[in-house]
Structure formats: structure tokens, C-alpha cells
Write an enzyme that holds these catalytic residues in place. Structure first.
Site, PDB file in Angstrom:
ATOM      1  N   SER A  63     -12.369   0.873   9.942  1.00 39.89           N
ATOM      2  CA  SER A  63     -12.879   1.988   9.142  1.00 39.89           C
ATOM      3  C   SER A  63     -13.715   2.944   9.980  1.00 39.89           C
ATOM      4  O   SER A  63     -14.273   2.582  11.031  1.00 39.89           O
ATOM      5  CB  SER A  63     -13.708   1.453   7.976  1.00 39.89           C
ATOM      6  OG  SER A  63     -12.938   0.561   7.195  1.00 39.89           O
TER       7      SER A  63
HETATM    8  N1  SAM Z   1     -13.840  -3.219   7.691  1.00 37.76           N
HETATM    9  C1  SAM Z   1     -12.691  -3.416   8.500  1.00 37.76           C
HETATM   10  C2  SAM Z   1     -12.922  -2.878   9.878  1.00 37.76           C
HETATM   11  O1  SAM Z   1     -13.780  -2.002  10.051  1.00 37.76           O
HETATM   12  O2  SAM Z   1     -12.178  -3.309  10.766  1.00 37.76           O
HETATM   13  C3  SAM Z   1     -11.526  -2.660   7.983  1.00 37.76           C
HETATM   14  C4  SAM Z   1     -10.737  -3.375   7.020  1.00 37.76           C
HETATM   15  S1  SAM Z   1      -9.190  -2.625   6.656  1.00 37.76           S
HETATM   16  C5  SAM Z   1      -9.591  -1.013   6.106  1.00 37.76           C
HETATM   17  C6  SAM Z   1      -8.834  -3.533   5.163  1.00 37.76           C
HETATM   18  C7  SAM Z   1      -8.429  -4.956   5.404  1.00 37.76           C
HETATM   19  O3  SAM Z   1      -8.307  -5.601   4.142  1.00 37.76           O
HETATM   20  C8  SAM Z   1      -7.088  -5.115   6.101  1.00 37.76           C
HETATM   21  O4  SAM Z   1      -7.256  -5.875   7.257  1.00 37.76           O
HETATM   22  C9  SAM Z   1      -6.229  -5.842   5.069  1.00 37.76           C
HETATM   23  O5  SAM Z   1      -5.300  -6.735   5.634  1.00 37.76           O
HETATM   24  C10 SAM Z   1      -7.283  -6.567   4.254  1.00 37.76           C
HETATM   25  N2  SAM Z   1      -6.870  -6.961   2.900  1.00 37.76           N
HETATM   26  C11 SAM Z   1      -6.145  -6.287   1.991  1.00 37.76           C
HETATM   27  N3  SAM Z   1      -6.025  -7.013   0.867  1.00 37.76           N
HETATM   28  C12 SAM Z   1      -6.704  -8.170   1.060  1.00 37.76           C
HETATM   29  C13 SAM Z   1      -6.959  -9.341   0.255  1.00 37.76           C
HETATM   30  N4  SAM Z   1      -6.505  -9.475  -0.985  1.00 37.76           N
HETATM   31  N5  SAM Z   1      -7.706 -10.327   0.787  1.00 37.76           N
HETATM   32  C14 SAM Z   1      -8.196 -10.229   2.053  1.00 37.76           C
HETATM   33  N6  SAM Z   1      -7.976  -9.166   2.857  1.00 37.76           N
HETATM   34  C15 SAM Z   1      -7.254  -8.148   2.359  1.00 37.76           C
END
Ligand code: SAM
Length: 218
Positions: A63
Site C-alpha cells: 500500500s
Molecule cells: N498492507 C499490505 C502491504 O503494505 O504490503 C498490503 C496488503 S494488499 C493491499 C492486500 C492483501 O490482502 C493481499 O496480499 C491479499 O492477498 C490479501 N487478502 C485478500 N483477501 C484476504 C483474506 N480473506 N484473508 C487474508 N488475506 C487476504
């Protein structure tokens, strides 16, 4: 940590975070220290302190620094909290939470991302972080309740299990809305009654999908 990105990192904190209104000294200090470039692939290291998200593989993103700071600020962490994060991604946000709370439990649905995050967090000595691979929309029931819960992917609605796993007085920050645009919601649990909630809209945002039982179907 002194490294060749120190100057870029301090500039990021000053111009993208402090000047945009995040004044929490603990957040500013932690972001001045965490080597964000280590959470992206080497070819993107020079862009790690830019004012935007970056790809981390598997069609997911690390992000934007300001979004990470803003969501963390909303959790109002003082240092003794047990925090649940849904969507470990690169692990950068996880590292920030680990700096600011007592311990962090983080759930990521994509195993390769969870593995990469684990490696870098271990390398940096964040031993107060537990990572699990799975559908985070169920929360982490055995470890509940949590003082703070952060969802880093966009949900169609507030996932009920996460509200149920909030401590009274606990804060949940989650992007809620459509697949392309969401509102960043802060939910504070006010009593035993899970309908007794204070909901605040912190503004528009754009996240990848939260995929799971209480999210999008994929
Ligand atoms: N905060 C993180 C960073 O700065 O690296 C960014 C996260 S990214 C925007 C969102 C993440 O949520 C992805 O890695 C995705 O695979 C994960 N995700 C989506 N649905 C999910 C779920 N139900 N449970 C766990 N992770 C999930």
C-alpha cells in the site's frame, strides 16, 4: 537503520506523512526506521519510497505509505495492544504494527506472500508477529479478543466475525464498498452488544479485493 535509502525514507515521512497531517510521533519515528525497500522486489527498491502503491506479485500490492500511516493512526495504538491484521501482503504494514503494539497476528490468503513476509520480518527481528495462511474474514477466533483489527483489502461489507472478535473499546479499520472504490471505515465497539458500534467514515480509498467467506467470492 542506516542504509542508502535513509535520505529518501526521511523525505517520505516528512512530505508524504507529516505534512499531510499525521503527527503521531511514534508512527513518524517507526516509518523513519523501517526499511520499506526490503519489502519489495530488488528491481523496485528505488521506487519503494514513492507516493504510490507498488506490485508485490500475485496481482497484489504494497500500500501507499500515506495510506499505511493513516490506517495505523486510526487504530490509536499505545504499545500494549494485541492487533489482528487481515492481508499481510508484503509485511510492511505488519512491521509498522509490530513497532507500535505488543504483538501482531496477521493472516494472508496467498501462501507465497505470507512466506516472503515471514522471511523479511524474521530478518529484521520482528519476533512479536505471528502469520497464518488462510481466509482472514473469519478472524482468528482462538486468539480473540483483539484491541485493534486492521483489514488491508476492500470488503463489500464489514465482516461480522471481525466485529465479534473486537475487545470492548477495540477499533476495527476496514475499507468497505465496491470493487474499485471503497470508504475507509473505523468501527469502535462500545459494549458487549455487537450492534453497539460507533462508525466513522475516514474517506475514500482504493484497495484490492478482500476475498473470502465474508468478503468477495473471488
Ligand atoms: N498492507 C499490505 C502491504 O503494505 O504490503 C498490503 C496488503 S494488499 C493491499 C492486500 C492483501 O490482502 C493481499 O496480499 C491479499 O492477498 C490479501 N487478502 C485478500 N483477501 C484476504 C483474506 N480473506 N484473508 C487474508 N488475506 C487476504
Amino acid at each position: 537503520m542506516m542504509d542508502r535509502f535513509q535520505k529518501q525514507r526521511l523525505k517520505m515521512v516528512e512530505t508524504q506523512i507529516r505534512e499531510r497531517g499525521i503527527r503521531n510521533p511514534r508512527i513518524l519515528e517507526a516509518m523513519s526506521k523501517i526499511p520499506r525497500h526490503l519489502f519489495v522486489e530488488e528491481a523496485l527498491a528505488d521506487q519503494a519510497y514513492n507516493d504510490n502503491p507498488l506490485p508485490i506479485g500475485e496481482m497484489q500490492t504494497i500500500s501507499q505509505p500515506y495510506m499505511v500511516a493513516m490506517m495505523t493512526d486510526a487504530l490509536d495504538l499505545k504499545g500494549r495492544e494485541k492487533v489482528l491484521e487481515i492481508g499481510t501482503g508484503s509485511g510492511y504494514q505488519t512491521a509498522l504494527l509490530a513497532e507500535l503494539a505488543d504483538h501482531v497476528l496477521s493472516i494472508e490468503r496467498i501462501a507465497s506472500l505470507a512466506g516472503n513476509a515471514r522471511r523479511i520480518l524474521d530478518h529484521l527481528g520482528y519476533y512479536n508477529v505471528a502469520i497464518r495462511v488462510g481466509d482472514g474474514t473469519y478472524g482468528w477466533k482462538e486468539e480473540a479478543p483483539f484491541d485493534a483489527i486492521l483489514v488491508t483489502a476492500g470488503a463489500p461489507e464489514i465482516p461480522l466475525p471481525l466485529v465479534e472478535q473486537l475487545e470492548i473499546g477495540g477499533r476495527l479499520v476496514v475499507p468497505v464498498g465496491g470493487r474499485y472504490l471503497q470508504e475507509l471505515m473505523k468501527v469502535t465497539r462500545l459494549s458487549e452488544d455487537i450492534n453497539d458500534l460507533k462508525k466513522e467514515n475516514l474517506g475514500g480509498c482504493r484497495f484490492v479485493d478482500l476475498i473470502g467467506e465474508y468478503g468477495w467470492s473471488g
